[in-house]
Write an enzyme that holds these catalytic residues in place. Structure first.
Site, PDB file in Angstrom:
ATOM      1  CG  HIS A  95      -1.881  -1.058   1.376  1.00 10.56           C
ATOM      2  ND1 HIS A  95      -1.984  -1.838   2.499  1.00 10.56           N
ATOM      3  CD2 HIS A  95      -2.830  -1.522   0.521  1.00 10.56           C
ATOM      4  CE1 HIS A  95      -2.961  -2.722   2.338  1.00 10.56           C
ATOM      5  NE2 HIS A  95      -3.483  -2.561   1.150  1.00 10.56           N
ATOM      6  CE  LYS A 109     -13.198  -7.722   4.169  1.00  9.31           C
ATOM      7  NZ  LYS A 109     -12.733  -6.813   3.107  1.00  9.31           N
ATOM      8  NE  ARG A 133      -2.367  -7.255  -4.421  1.00  7.26           N
ATOM      9  CZ  ARG A 133      -3.065  -7.522  -3.334  1.00  7.26           C
ATOM     10  NH1 ARG A 133      -2.462  -7.883  -2.238  1.00  7.26           N
ATOM     11  NH2 ARG A 133      -4.376  -7.450  -3.357  1.00  7.26           N
ATOM     12  CB  SER A 141      -3.901  -6.881   4.432  1.00  2.00           C
ATOM     13  OG  SER A 141      -3.530  -5.580   4.077  1.00  2.00           O
TER      14      SER A 141
HETATM   15  P1  ADP Z   1      -9.552  -4.479  -0.134  1.00  3.83           P
HETATM   16  O1  ADP Z   1     -10.241  -4.951   1.117  1.00  3.83           O
HETATM   17  O2  ADP Z   1     -10.334  -3.479  -0.937  1.00  3.83           O
HETATM   18  O3  ADP Z   1      -8.922  -5.560  -0.973  1.00  3.83           O
HETATM   19  P2  ADP Z   1      -6.881  -3.817   0.691  1.00  3.83           P
HETATM   20  O4  ADP Z   1      -6.585  -3.013   1.906  1.00  3.83           O
HETATM   21  O5  ADP Z   1      -6.480  -5.247   0.728  1.00  3.83           O
HETATM   22  O6  ADP Z   1      -8.400  -3.605   0.468  1.00  3.83           O
HETATM   23  O7  ADP Z   1      -6.244  -3.157  -0.605  1.00  3.83           O
HETATM   24  C1  ADP Z   1      -6.508  -1.832  -0.999  1.00  3.83           C
HETATM   25  C2  ADP Z   1      -5.844  -1.569  -2.353  1.00  3.83           C
HETATM   26  O8  ADP Z   1      -4.451  -1.774  -2.250  1.00  3.83           O
HETATM   27  C3  ADP Z   1      -6.304  -2.469  -3.492  1.00  3.83           C
HETATM   28  O9  ADP Z   1      -6.340  -1.716  -4.677  1.00  3.83           O
HETATM   29  C4  ADP Z   1      -5.224  -3.497  -3.592  1.00  3.83           C
HETATM   30  O10 ADP Z   1      -5.123  -4.048  -4.897  1.00  3.83           O
HETATM   31  C5  ADP Z   1      -4.022  -2.637  -3.285  1.00  3.83           C
HETATM   32  N1  ADP Z   1      -2.890  -3.430  -2.800  1.00  3.83           N
HETATM   33  C6  ADP Z   1      -2.859  -4.246  -1.736  1.00  3.83           C
HETATM   34  N2  ADP Z   1      -1.642  -4.825  -1.598  1.00  3.83           N
HETATM   35  C7  ADP Z   1      -0.878  -4.341  -2.606  1.00  3.83           C
HETATM   36  C8  ADP Z   1       0.474  -4.557  -3.051  1.00  3.83           C
HETATM   37  N3  ADP Z   1       1.285  -5.405  -2.426  1.00  3.83           N
HETATM   38  N4  ADP Z   1       0.896  -3.886  -4.142  1.00  3.83           N
HETATM   39  C9  ADP Z   1       0.057  -3.043  -4.791  1.00  3.83           C
HETATM   40  N5  ADP Z   1      -1.212  -2.808  -4.448  1.00  3.83           N
HETATM   41  C10 ADP Z   1      -1.680  -3.438  -3.376  1.00  3.83           C
END
Ligand code: ADP
Length: 151
Positions: free
Chosen positions: A17, A41, A90, A127
């Site tokens: 992120h 959730k 990703r 995450s």
């Molecule tokens: P969600 O619950 O919407 O999936 P996340 O917090 O997991 O929320 O992710 C939010 C955003 O960050 C999404 O667009 C996701 O694709 C992006 N993201 C998460 N991890 C990575 C990473 N390692 N590299 C690039 N983008 C990421």
């Protein structure tokens, strides 16, 4: 004013992120990192903690705001005058999922989704894997910003 929202669960924020946010900074005047709250959730970190991790990580970045919201992202965009949704990609699975959401959002509101491709160094980070490592007592210091590990 180019205002973008970076919506997500951020449970917790990871270096993936952080990479997307840092690379998006030159593109926008303001980036609202918005934690979407879904009552159905289950989260590992309470929302207050998740906000705190992000605020600490970007304490020296005036362009970044951290907020929470419920409901549709596009409704939040309308309410806050946000024209762009920022998302990270990703892998092909992210692409398929994000494509459907972005096209639906565009049908519902004139909001453009901007995708940034993950950096090679952080593309494997998620995450959910961080939570798994943490649950099993592993070291997450190479996967998340310092604000999470100093918690
Ligand atoms: P969600 O619950 O919407 O999936 P996340 O917090 O997991 O929320 O992710 C939010 C955003 O960050 C999404 O667009 C996701 O694709 C992006 N993201 C998460 N991890 C990575 C990473 N390692 N590299 C690039 N983008 C990421």
């Amino acid at each position: 004013m180019r205002r973008a929202i970076f919506p997500g669960s951020f449970d917790p924020i990871t270096l993936g992120h952080v990479d997307i946010i840092n690379r998006a900074l030159p593109l926008f005047d303001e980036i609202i990192i918005a934690i979407g709250i879904n009552a159905d959730k289950k989260y590992m970190f309470p929302v207050k903690k998740r906000v705190e991790f992000i605020k600490k990580t970007f304490a020296n970045e005036p362009k970044i705001k951290v907020e929470t919201y419920t409901g549709l992202t596009i409704d939040y965009c309308n309410k806050k005058n946000i024209d762009f949704i920022l998302r990270g990609l990703r892998n092909p699975a992210d692409f398929e999922f994000e494509k459907a959401i972005a096209q639906t959002n565009r049908k519902l509101a004139p909001v453009e989704t901007v995708f940034l491709l993950t950096s090679a160094e952080t593309s494997y980070i998620s995450s959910s894997i961080v939570r798994d490592v943490l649950r099993n007592g592993g070291d997450i210091s190479g996967l998340v910003p310092k604000s999470v590990t100093s918690n």
